[in-house]
Scaffold this active site. Structure first.
Site, short mmCIF file in Angstrom:
data_model
loop_
_atom_site.label_atom_id
_atom_site.label_comp_id
_atom_site.label_asym_id
_atom_site.label_seq_id
_atom_site.Cartn_x
_atom_site.Cartn_y
_atom_site.Cartn_z
N GLU A 1 0.83 -1.21 0.00
CA GLU A 1 0.00 0.00 0.00
C GLU A 1 0.86 1.26 0.00
O GLU A 1 0.58 2.24 -0.70
CB GLU A 1 -0.93 0.00 1.22
CG GLU A 1 -2.07 -1.00 1.14
CD GLU A 1 -3.05 -0.68 0.03
OE1 GLU A 1 -3.17 0.52 -0.33
OE2 GLU A 1 -3.67 -1.61 -0.52
N ASN B 1 0.96 4.05 -3.02
CA ASN B 1 0.66 5.46 -2.80
C ASN B 1 1.81 6.36 -3.26
O ASN B 1 1.59 7.45 -3.80
CB ASN B 1 0.38 5.71 -1.32
CG ASN B 1 -1.05 5.32 -0.94
OD1 ASN B 1 -1.96 5.52 -1.72
ND2 ASN B 1 -1.21 4.74 0.23
N ARG C 1 -6.60 10.34 4.22
CA ARG C 1 -8.03 10.17 4.47
C ARG C 1 -8.55 8.82 4.04
O ARG C 1 -9.60 8.39 4.48
CB ARG C 1 -8.82 11.24 3.69
CG ARG C 1 -8.49 12.66 4.08
CD ARG C 1 -9.46 13.63 3.42
NE ARG C 1 -9.45 13.47 1.97
CZ ARG C 1 -8.64 14.18 1.16
NH1 ARG C 1 -7.80 15.02 1.69
NH2 ARG C 1 -8.69 14.00 -0.14
#
Length: 833
Positions: A752, A756, A800
């Site tokens: 992850e 990103n 977020r």
């Protein structure tokens, strides 16, 4: 009468005039003009004849005017520059033509004879001049000049006709004939706006062949059934001369409009016929010549004869050009078919072969073309050009042709010049070739024979390509089945391999690799290359691989194994001259022992060092020792994290460069991938150095040895590389004994974080690099992901969204440092939570 001489009569007495002649009257009324001038030209005496012709009084001239003052401006210049100097030099001048300007301003053509009189000392004293009236002579000369001009015009027309006949004799094509004919009216008659229309009998239309300044735009085709004058002349085959716009308005309204637009007042439309000269019956009309004049004029009989002769000569030339074009087109078709067959044979694969066919057809033969082949559950398609026919109508035609195995040729309507051809071999339809004929080509129906031959050759070529691909797939399957597929797995090492067959070779190659455990603590790796190709080479490859596995033992070592292989190739002749790079690794001591039998040297990359070739332990290829049976080997200690690359010559050898340049390129490429994950490393090297269309087999084996204390990797900003990183990280965690639950958590969070970094940090930089560092301690696993990208929103989706929540759920600690780019540091305790 009296006698004279020897008794003959004296006739002189009878020749006397009955009156006495007055010399003064003879001078004044002589049939020519007399005048006397001083040397400077001043008139001092003139007779009545000259005064009557000139209209002057004697007092107007004598002592007042010079002779040259009575001449025109041009004649005065001639008198001064030629007449007077010649008279002074020679003493006399005869029959000099001047125009005398009468008192009333009219011109009188005269001929002048002058004599210069001199005194006793030889100085000029007076000039005596006789003047003759040349009016009748001038009229005769004008008539003679008119006749001469008419003869010259006739000669010009004949010369122009001769020239066009010569040009037509040297014109092999219809286009060159048109260029020659369109020049003739201007040269022969001073005409303008000439055009040559060619009759296309197949399409029943007239096409503008040459000349575009007569009212019709280039490319304007006229149906033969049209009411336009050009079409009417082509149908009837007779000459039309339209003498005025009014006449055209009465009989040819369309032509009248064209004449007004172009400024023509007379138009001539002439059929170009092939047949016997002077005969209209049975003569074939091949085209029409039209030309115009800027003024109304009536062509003479001689001009009309020249016009008709021009039409016949041009028609004969067009007939010859038509025959020449047919022969040239047949030769062109044959050449095109032969060249296309050779071009297709150069490309063995099916889809590239179909695409090369399209490239050959468009735009040389076709405006648009497409191949549709049914070679599996879905059709194979290749097409190019435009405009593309209506898809629905085209699909219907394709289905009809496929079902009936019969070509569909369309010459009119929305699918004009469209041909759909079956591609059949042995009565079985493989697919279809659809094409629209290129502009200027004959219609599809006229090319039916050529298109049929083309379809037959294309069908055979594509069927051969289909069979090639089928056999190639079988050969590749056989080849891969002979390569080692049961590579050993162990936390202490990892093996990555890659095999790439020659791009355009159907036969099985002789390159191979293998890796196997001799004992639980001794690993053997090998790459070899058998001479030759085909089933024999593949069989020999399998025998050598089996022999090496059988001969390898804990006690033998690489040198003794090669010596045993020398004895083996004495019995297996096809294995002679094979090359082998063989290495054994002691997993307990991390010591490498290797030997090369004629093979390229292994390439070793150790942590913190540049890659280096292992150049020791070398000897000749198998079976080449000529009685000398001793082989040599060499030992090298390896640090944890070392990577050893074995490869075959197809990776670096090229005909266009030296072998040293190949070694240097491989070392640079290997060093550049030192920090890359092991999965995909060999395939990446092959893609970088070889490419997909290489003509030789390529075989690579990379051995990663030992457990690195720290896993340090760098990958490009490509999401597809994340899978390789996961595989590399998974193996490294397993080698350090990290439990499965912790390993899965670390893999999820790391994936992850890297994703990103690529998505947000390098969204505008495809060349970005992401660095990954992983450290394992007795208590925990710590991962650091660093990028140097420009995050447009520092918090973005990471702060977020789902990515941050997954990392926080999987890891115990997650922190961010945005000092220089973005660094994500994550920690997870080992064992169950």
């Amino acid at each position: 009468m009296t006698e004279s001489g020897e008794g003959g009569p004296d006739v002189t007495q009878d020749l006397r005039v009955p009156w006495e002649e007055d010399p003064g009257d003879l001078y004044e009324h002589a049939p020519c003009g007399y005048l006397t001038t001083l040397p400077d030209g001043t008139i001092v005496k003139v007779n009545e004849t000259f005064l009557a012709w000139s209209g002057y009084e004697r007092t107007d001239l004598v002592g007042r005017r010079r002779f040259r003052d009575l001449l025109g401006a041009g004649d005065r210049i001639y008198h001064e520059t030629h007449y007077a100097p010649l008279l002074n030099m020679r003493g006399s001048v005869s029959e000099v033509a001047f125009d005398l300007i009468r008192k009333d301003g009219r011109r009188l053509p005269i001929l002048v004879n002058s004599v210069l009189g001199r005194d006793s000392s030889g100085l000029p004293r007076a000039v005596r001049t006789t003047v003759f009236n040349a009016t009748e002579r001038r009229s005769y000369e004008k008539e003679l000049l008119a006749a001469r001009r008419a003869a010259e015009a006739s000669e010009q027309r004949v010369g122009a006709l001769q020239q066009v006949v010569a040009d037509l004799a040297a014109a092999p094509t219809a286009a060159e004939v048109g260029d020659a004919v369109v020049r003739a009216p201007g040269a022969a008659f001073g005409a303008e706006g000439a055009q040559v229309w060619l009759l296309d009998a197949d399409r029943a239309q007239l096409t503008l062949l040459a000349g575009a300044d007569g009212g019709a735009p280039a490319g304007d085709d006229i149906p033969l059934a049209s009411s336009r004058p050009v079409a009417r002349v082509a149908r009837r085959g007779d000459l039309h001369v339209i003498g005025s716009v009014a006449e055209a308005e009465k009989h040819f309204p369309e032509l009248a409009e064209t004449m007004r637009r172009t400024g023509h007042r007379t138009m001539v439309l002439l059929p170009l016929t092939a047949g016997f000269a002077g005969e209209s019956v049975g003569a074939e009309v091949l085209g029409v010549l039209s030309f115009g004049f800027g003024e109304e004029r009536e062509l003479s009989d001689s001009e009309l004869r020249v016009v008709r002769l021009l039409g016949h000569q041009a028609g004969q030339a067009l007939d010859r050009a038509r025959l020449y074009d047919d022969a040239r087109r047949r030769e062109e078709r044959a050449t095109f078919l032969a060249e296309t067959t050779r071009a297709l044979d150069e490309v063995p694969r099916l889809l590239p072969r179909a695409r090369r066919l399209i490239d050959r057809l468009v735009p040389r033969m076709a405006e648009w073309a497409a191949v549709r082949l049914q070679v599996g559950p879905a059709p194979l398609l290749a097409g190019e050009g435009g405009p593309v026919p209506d898809p629905e109508r085209l699909a219907q035609r394709v289905a009809l042709v496929t079902a009936n195995n019969k070509a569909e040729l369309t010459d009119d309507g929305p699918d004009r010049d469209l041909a759909v051809l079956p591609l059949a071999v042995g009565g079985r339809v493989l697919g279809t070739l659809a094409l629209r004929m290129a502009p200027g080509r004959p219609p599809a129906s006229a090319e039916a024979s050529f298109l049929g031959d083309l379809a037959d050759r294309v069908a055979l070529a594509l069927e051969n390509a289909r069979l090639y691909e089928q056999e190639r797939a079988v050969a590749r399957t056989l080849q891969r089945s002979l390569l080692a597929s049961d590579l050993p797995g162990d936390p202490r090492f990892a093996v990555e391999t890659h095999y790439q067959a020659a791009a355009q070779d159907l036969e099985v190659g002789g390159d191979w690799f293998d890796a196997f455990l001799i004992t639980p603590d001794k690993l053997a790796v090998v790459v070899g290359d058998v001479v030759g190709r085909g089933i024999d080479a593949a069989t020999t490859m399998g025998q050598l691989r089996s022999a090496i596995r059988a001969l390898a033992s804990a006690e033998a070592g690489p040198a003794r194994l090669l010596e045993r292989l020398d004895r083996f190739v004495d019995r297996v002749e096809s294995a002679r001259m094979a090359t082998v790079a063989y290495a054994e690794v002691d997993l307990s001591s991390n010591e490498l022992t290797y030997a090369c039998a004629g093979h390229l040297p292994p390439l070793l990359a150790e942590p913190g060092s540049a890659p280096a070739y292992l150049l020791e332990g070398r000897s000749g290829a198998l079976g080449t020792l000529a009685g000398r049976r001793a082989r040599i080997e060499h030992r090298v200690p390896l640090a944890a994290g070392s990577r050893l690359l074995l490869y075959t010559d197809g990776l670096i050898e090229r005909r266009t460069r030296g072998i040293d340049a190949g070694f240097a390129m491989l070392a640079r490429a290997y060093a550049g991938r030192r920090a890359s994950p092991l999965p995909g490393l060999t395939a990446g090297l092959a893609a970088n150095l070889v490419g997909p269309e290489h003509a030789d087999d390529v075989c690579l084996l990379c051995l990663a040895l030992g457990t690195e204390d720290r896993l340090e990797r760098s990958i490009g900003a490509d999401p597809q590389l994340i899978a390789s990183l996961r595989a590399d990280l998974r193996g490294w965690l397993a080698s350090h004994g990290v439990d499965e639950q912790t390993a899965q958590a670390v893999l999820l969070a790391s994936s992850e974080a890297v994703a990103n970094a690529i998505e947000h940090g390098y969204r505008n930089d495809p060349f970005g690099i992401v660095d990954i560092t992983t450290v394992v301690s007795a208590e925990a696993v710590e991962v650091r992901i660093t990028d140097r990208g420009d995050w447009q929103n520092p918090h973005g989706d990471l702060a977020r969204g789902r990515g941050l929540r997954l990392m926080e759920q999987a890891m115990d600690e997650v922190t961010f440092d945005r000092t220089d780019g973005t660094t994500v540091t994550m920690r997870r305790a080992r064992g169950q939570r």
